[in-house]
Design an enzyme around this catalytic site. Structure first.
Site, short mmCIF file in Angstrom:
data_model
loop_
_atom_site.label_atom_id
_atom_site.label_comp_id
_atom_site.label_asym_id
_atom_site.label_seq_id
_atom_site.Cartn_x
_atom_site.Cartn_y
_atom_site.Cartn_z
N ASP A 179 -2.55 0.90 -10.10
CA ASP A 179 -3.02 0.46 -8.79
C ASP A 179 -4.38 1.10 -8.58
O ASP A 179 -4.50 2.33 -8.64
CB ASP A 179 -2.02 0.90 -7.72
CG ASP A 179 -2.34 0.37 -6.33
OD1 ASP A 179 -3.53 0.27 -6.00
OD2 ASP A 179 -1.39 0.07 -5.58
N HIS A 226 0.49 5.67 -3.75
CA HIS A 226 1.73 5.46 -3.01
C HIS A 226 2.93 5.45 -3.96
O HIS A 226 2.78 5.20 -5.16
CB HIS A 226 1.67 4.13 -2.26
CG HIS A 226 0.43 3.98 -1.41
ND1 HIS A 226 -0.73 3.42 -1.91
CD2 HIS A 226 0.18 4.35 -0.14
CE1 HIS A 226 -1.66 3.43 -0.95
NE2 HIS A 226 -1.15 3.99 0.14
N HIS A 257 0.67 -5.35 -5.52
CA HIS A 257 1.54 -4.59 -6.42
C HIS A 257 2.95 -5.14 -6.52
O HIS A 257 3.72 -4.71 -7.38
CB HIS A 257 1.56 -3.12 -5.99
CG HIS A 257 1.67 -2.19 -7.15
ND1 HIS A 257 1.28 -0.87 -7.10
CD2 HIS A 257 2.14 -2.36 -8.42
CE1 HIS A 257 1.50 -0.28 -8.26
NE2 HIS A 257 2.03 -1.17 -9.08
N ASP A 261 -5.96 1.79 -6.07
CA ASP A 261 -6.08 2.77 -4.99
C ASP A 261 -5.67 4.17 -5.45
O ASP A 261 -5.73 5.13 -4.67
CB ASP A 261 -5.33 2.35 -3.73
CG ASP A 261 -3.81 2.39 -3.84
OD1 ASP A 261 -3.26 3.14 -4.67
OD2 ASP A 261 -3.14 1.69 -3.05
N ASP A 298 5.70 3.40 -3.63
CA ASP A 298 6.29 2.07 -3.79
C ASP A 298 7.80 2.11 -3.94
O ASP A 298 8.39 1.31 -4.68
CB ASP A 298 5.64 1.34 -4.97
CG ASP A 298 4.17 1.05 -4.73
OD1 ASP A 298 3.73 1.13 -3.57
OD2 ASP A 298 3.44 0.74 -5.70
N GLU A 337 -4.11 -4.68 -7.00
CA GLU A 337 -4.70 -4.30 -5.71
C GLU A 337 -6.23 -4.24 -5.71
O GLU A 337 -6.83 -3.59 -4.86
CB GLU A 337 -4.11 -2.98 -5.21
CG GLU A 337 -2.61 -2.99 -5.00
CD GLU A 337 -2.16 -3.82 -3.79
OE1 GLU A 337 -3.03 -4.25 -3.01
OE2 GLU A 337 -0.93 -4.02 -3.63
N ASP A 356 -0.72 5.64 -8.95
CA ASP A 356 -0.78 5.05 -7.61
C ASP A 356 -0.89 6.15 -6.56
O ASP A 356 -0.31 7.24 -6.73
CB ASP A 356 0.50 4.23 -7.36
CG ASP A 356 0.37 3.20 -6.26
OD1 ASP A 356 -0.46 3.40 -5.34
OD2 ASP A 356 1.12 2.22 -6.28
N HIS A 414 4.62 -5.13 -1.39
CA HIS A 414 3.83 -4.32 -2.32
C HIS A 414 4.15 -2.83 -2.20
O HIS A 414 3.73 -2.05 -3.06
CB HIS A 414 2.33 -4.59 -2.17
CG HIS A 414 1.67 -4.02 -0.96
ND1 HIS A 414 0.30 -3.91 -0.85
CD2 HIS A 414 2.16 -3.54 0.21
CE1 HIS A 414 -0.02 -3.38 0.32
NE2 HIS A 414 1.09 -3.15 0.98
#
Length: 304
Positions: free
Chosen positions: A231, A128, A104, A233, A130, A276, A126, A143
């Site tokens: 992303d 997360h 990422h 994930d 980030d 990712e 995402d 990332h």
């Protein structure tokens, strides 16, 4: 005239802590990206991959940040600067850039390039946030830092990081969608910013349609277009197993498609990245194939 899409590969794993994500662009292409985009009614042109030296050929500490830790900072700067130029060139040529990661960290380049000559919004799909910086990151993996870098948060406000700041992107036009894993300092950074954050609990309570509509309203408010950062994930690991940092409790297959269909319906997509995808951790290229399907939905593919 159909929309033209330029595919830009950025096969880097400098920003990650698990090997294999550098093969993501190849896996996504292998999953028939070009033909799926054609099925969505757009004209794709694959520009190939950026030159990215192998991690083994580089020292992660050659270029150290003024404070904290950011592994492979020099390499990340080189890749993201090159990607920013390619993204900006694509937009100037009337095409929509679709960047394929890699980890990422490449989003720094996508955002800088997309925001070079315009005011843009961004939607960050995402698990997360980030929003870490070199001094808050527990790992030093970039990332986990791209959004903070692009917005000039904390350490990234220093002149050292001019290359990473997307000047045409304001935090008030950024929406995080589907959060479910944040570090404490990262949580504070989000609270202290104008970024709009929607967690998985928001999706559970309100539904994906309402949340994505709100995210689009944030990202399109007074902007010239929207950058979508996807992303893989973001999705639940049962649906997208081939990612380096899986977190249980993500969005479903249909929720993800609905979100991308809403992006297409907004007619505001300016640039996009898929990141990712890690083929080493995947099952029969399932996650890469899903990334391709979602990209097609974002560019307008419909059931009817």
């Amino acid at each position: 005239m159909p929309r033209r899409v330029r595919i830009l590969g950025a096969p880097t794993d400098y920003g990650a802590n698990r090997r294999g994500v550098d093969m993501g662009p190849s896996a996504i292409r292998y999953a028939d990206l070009a033909s799926e985009l054609e099925g969505a009614g757009v004209t794709p042109r694959d520009e190939g991959d950026l030159h990215v030296p192998r991690m083994e050929e580089r020292d992660p500490d050659t270029e150290e940040p003024p404070a904290g830790t950011a592994r492979f900072l020099r390499e990340t700067r080189e890749v993201c600067t090159a990607l920013a130029d390619r993204v900006a060139e694509s937009i100037d040529a009337g095409a929509t850039p679709l960047a394929l990661g890699g980890d990422h960290s490449i989003a720094i380049g996508s955002l800088v390039g997309s925001a070079r000559s315009a005011r843009i919004g961004a939607i960050w799909f995402d698990a997360h946030g980030d929003m870490n910086t070199p001094t808050t990151s527990p790992s030093g993996n970039v990332h986990g830092m791209p959004l903070a870098a692009a917005l000039g948060v904390g350490d990234f406000s220093e002149r050292t990081y001019d290359w990473a700041n997307a000047l045409g992107l304001d935090a008030s036009n950024v929406a995080l969608v589907g959060l479910r894993s944040l570090d404490d300092d990262e949580r504070d950074a989000i609270h202290d910013s104008a970024v709009q954050a929607f967690t998985m609990s928001d999706i559970d309570e309100r539904g994906i349609a309402s949340v994505v509509d709100d995210a689009l309203a944030v990202a399109t408010d007074g902007t010239d277009g929207v950058h979508v950062s996807l992303d893989l994930d973001w999705l639940d690991p049962t649906v997208a197993p081939g990612v380096g940092t899986p977190v249980r409790g993500g969005v479903t297959y249909r929720e993800a498609h609905h979100a991308m269909e809403a992006v297409a319906g907004s007619d505001a997509l300016r640039s996009m990245e898929l990141v990712e995808v890690n083929p080493v951790l995947d099952e029969q290229n399932e996650t890469a194939a899903l990334a391709v399907e979602l990209a097609a939905s974002a560019f307008g593919k419909r059931i009817l």
